[in-house]
Design a protein around this motif. Structure first.
Motif, short mmCIF file in Angstrom:
data_model
loop_
_atom_site.label_atom_id
_atom_site.label_comp_id
_atom_site.label_asym_id
_atom_site.label_seq_id
_atom_site.Cartn_x
_atom_site.Cartn_y
_atom_site.Cartn_z
N SER A 237 0.82 -1.21 0.00
CA SER A 237 0.00 0.00 0.00
C SER A 237 0.85 1.26 0.00
N LEU A 238 1.87 1.29 0.85
CA LEU A 238 2.68 2.51 0.97
C LEU A 238 3.37 2.84 -0.35
N ARG A 239 3.93 1.84 -1.00
CA ARG A 239 4.62 2.10 -2.27
C ARG A 239 3.64 2.45 -3.38
N LEU A 240 2.46 1.82 -3.36
CA LEU A 240 1.44 2.16 -4.34
C LEU A 240 1.05 3.62 -4.23
N VAL A 241 0.78 4.06 -3.01
CA VAL A 241 0.36 5.46 -2.80
C VAL A 241 1.45 6.42 -3.24
N SER A 242 2.70 6.10 -2.93
CA SER A 242 3.81 6.96 -3.34
C SER A 242 3.90 7.06 -4.86
N ARG A 243 3.80 5.91 -5.54
CA ARG A 243 3.88 5.92 -7.01
C ARG A 243 2.69 6.66 -7.62
N ALA A 244 1.52 6.46 -7.05
CA ALA A 244 0.35 7.14 -7.58
C ALA A 244 0.50 8.66 -7.45
N ALA A 245 0.98 9.12 -6.29
CA ALA A 245 1.18 10.55 -6.09
C ALA A 245 2.22 11.11 -7.07
N GLU A 246 3.30 10.37 -7.26
CA GLU A 246 4.34 10.82 -8.18
C GLU A 246 3.81 10.94 -9.61
N GLN A 247 2.79 10.15 -9.94
CA GLN A 247 2.24 10.15 -11.29
C GLN A 247 0.94 10.92 -11.38
N ASP A 248 0.76 11.84 -10.42
CA ASP A 248 -0.37 12.78 -10.45
C ASP A 248 -1.74 12.12 -10.38
N VAL A 249 -1.81 11.02 -9.65
CA VAL A 249 -3.11 10.41 -9.36
C VAL A 249 -3.58 10.93 -8.01
N ASP A 250 -4.85 11.30 -7.92
CA ASP A 250 -5.45 11.73 -6.67
C ASP A 250 -5.56 10.52 -5.76
N VAL A 251 -4.81 10.51 -4.66
CA VAL A 251 -4.78 9.32 -3.81
C VAL A 251 -4.83 9.70 -2.34
N SER A 252 -5.59 8.93 -1.56
CA SER A 252 -5.69 9.12 -0.13
C SER A 252 -5.28 7.82 0.56
N LEU A 253 -4.66 7.96 1.73
CA LEU A 253 -4.16 6.81 2.46
C LEU A 253 -4.59 6.88 3.91
N ASP A 254 -5.18 5.78 4.41
CA ASP A 254 -5.48 5.62 5.83
C ASP A 254 -4.63 4.47 6.36
N VAL A 255 -3.81 4.74 7.38
CA VAL A 255 -3.01 3.70 8.02
C VAL A 255 -3.41 3.63 9.48
N VAL A 256 -3.76 2.43 9.96
CA VAL A 256 -4.16 2.25 11.35
C VAL A 256 -3.10 1.41 12.06
N ALA A 257 -2.51 1.98 13.09
CA ALA A 257 -1.46 1.30 13.84
C ALA A 257 -1.99 0.03 14.50
N GLY A 258 -1.28 -1.06 14.30
CA GLY A 258 -1.63 -2.32 14.94
C GLY A 258 -2.78 -3.07 14.33
N ALA A 259 -3.40 -2.52 13.29
CA ALA A 259 -4.55 -3.18 12.68
C ALA A 259 -4.10 -4.30 11.76
N PRO A 260 -4.83 -5.43 11.73
CA PRO A 260 -4.47 -6.54 10.86
C PRO A 260 -5.02 -6.38 9.46
N HIS A 261 -4.74 -7.35 8.63
CA HIS A 261 -5.15 -7.38 7.23
C HIS A 261 -6.67 -7.25 7.10
N VAL A 262 -7.11 -6.34 6.23
CA VAL A 262 -8.53 -6.07 5.98
C VAL A 262 -9.27 -5.94 7.32
N TYR A 263 -8.81 -5.01 8.12
CA TYR A 263 -9.38 -4.81 9.45
C TYR A 263 -10.82 -4.30 9.40
N GLN A 264 -11.29 -3.92 8.23
CA GLN A 264 -12.68 -3.48 8.10
C GLN A 264 -13.67 -4.59 8.48
#
Length: 297
Positions: A237-264
């Protein structure tokens, strides 16, 4: 999220045994997730999109203009439209937008790129409508691959995409694959490598449709990415968001400390899971509104 809540959430997960057959994995996954209650306000009905089986996920009162096309997770090997409904339904309920969960083909019986072909066939039927693509884990990676395939075919992009803990790098080059191994209660490098091999069927893991992280993302619609730090896939996720931002894609990132995979999946148990779904629903409503008003391609 308190330390106790984080520990409790992770304690509800366990790493799968290696070497199990896809049938065994599917049976265990379905036992856990294929019959979870969706709520008395939800009706499921079978349909097809572009010839691909799917489930209409109808939530009472969710009648806003637009559609959520949901792509379920499961490492491309397990899962179903029904398990995808577990997240499609709360997204629909909170956003007021109807949803469809796609029954794309699974590996190893149908390896890469069969799932992408199914997602693209479904999207062709919807292209030009007010659509948001959403997916978790492998479904998040498939959502990105769908955007790339649609772009290559000259189809209009959807209004946006929502990605929960997306698997974007089947080459497993992210540092977190190893650095987070002891922290992630669900996955490890061997788990991910086993699933990648089944899905790829000998294809190059660096192929951009298998690993969208390596693609040119220019021109993709707005993205919302949500991930927890207790994941070996954190860097996907982190690298995807960085690449998207570098390539002028509108991107938002939510990171939750300690949360597991697909914590939703822990909505109702962890406040952050409910907050994540609320944020995703607001994002969906806003992006559908923007496309409806502005005619964004």
């Amino acid at each position: 999220m308190s330390a106790e809540e984080r520990e409790a959430a992770r304690g509800m997960m366990r790493k799968g045994e290696l070497g199990r057959s896809p049938a065994e994995q599917r049976a265990e996954f379905d036992e856990l997730f294929a019959n979870l209650p969706l709520g008395d306000d939800v009706t499921l009905s079978e349909r097809t999109l572009g010839g691909v089986p799917a489930l209409d996920v109808r939530v009472a009162g969710a009648d806003r203009d637009g559609l959520i096309l949901y792509l379920h997770g499961g490492a491309y090997v397990i899962g179903s439209a029904r398990t995808g409904a577990n997240l499609a339904a709360p997204l629909s309920r909170r956003s007021g937008v109807p949803a469809v969960s796609l029954e794309y083909r699974l590996a190893p019986e149908h390896p890469f790129p069969a799932g992408i072909h199914d997602a693209l066939a479904a999207y062709r039927e919807l292209a030009g409508q007010n659509v948001v693509i959403a997916g978790d884990s492998a479904g998040g990676g498939l959502a990105l691959a769908l955007l790339l395939a649609a772009r290559a075919e000259g189809l209009p992009q959807p209004a946006a995409a929502v990605l929960f803990s997306p698997w974007t790098d089947l080459a497993l080059t992210g540092p977190s694959i190893d650095a987070r191994d002891g922290y992630d209660p669900l996955f490890s490098r061997p788990n991910m490598a086993e699933s990648a091999e089944l899905y790829l069927g000998g294809a190059d893991p660096h192929n951009e449709l298998a690993s969208p992280l390596f693609a040119d993302l220019t021109g993709l619609p707005p993205l919302l990415v949500q991930v927890g730090t207790a994941e070996v896939l954190l860097d996907d996720s982190l690298r995807l968001v960085s690449r998207a931002a570098e390539q002028d894609v509108d991107v938002s990132l939510d990171v939750v400390a300690g949360a597991p995979h697909v914590y939703q999946y822990f909505a109702g148990l962890l406040p952050e899971a409910d907050e994540a779904l609320d944020h995703a629903a607001t994002f969906i409503k806003n992006r559908l509104r923007d496309k409806s008003v502005g005619g964004v391609a």
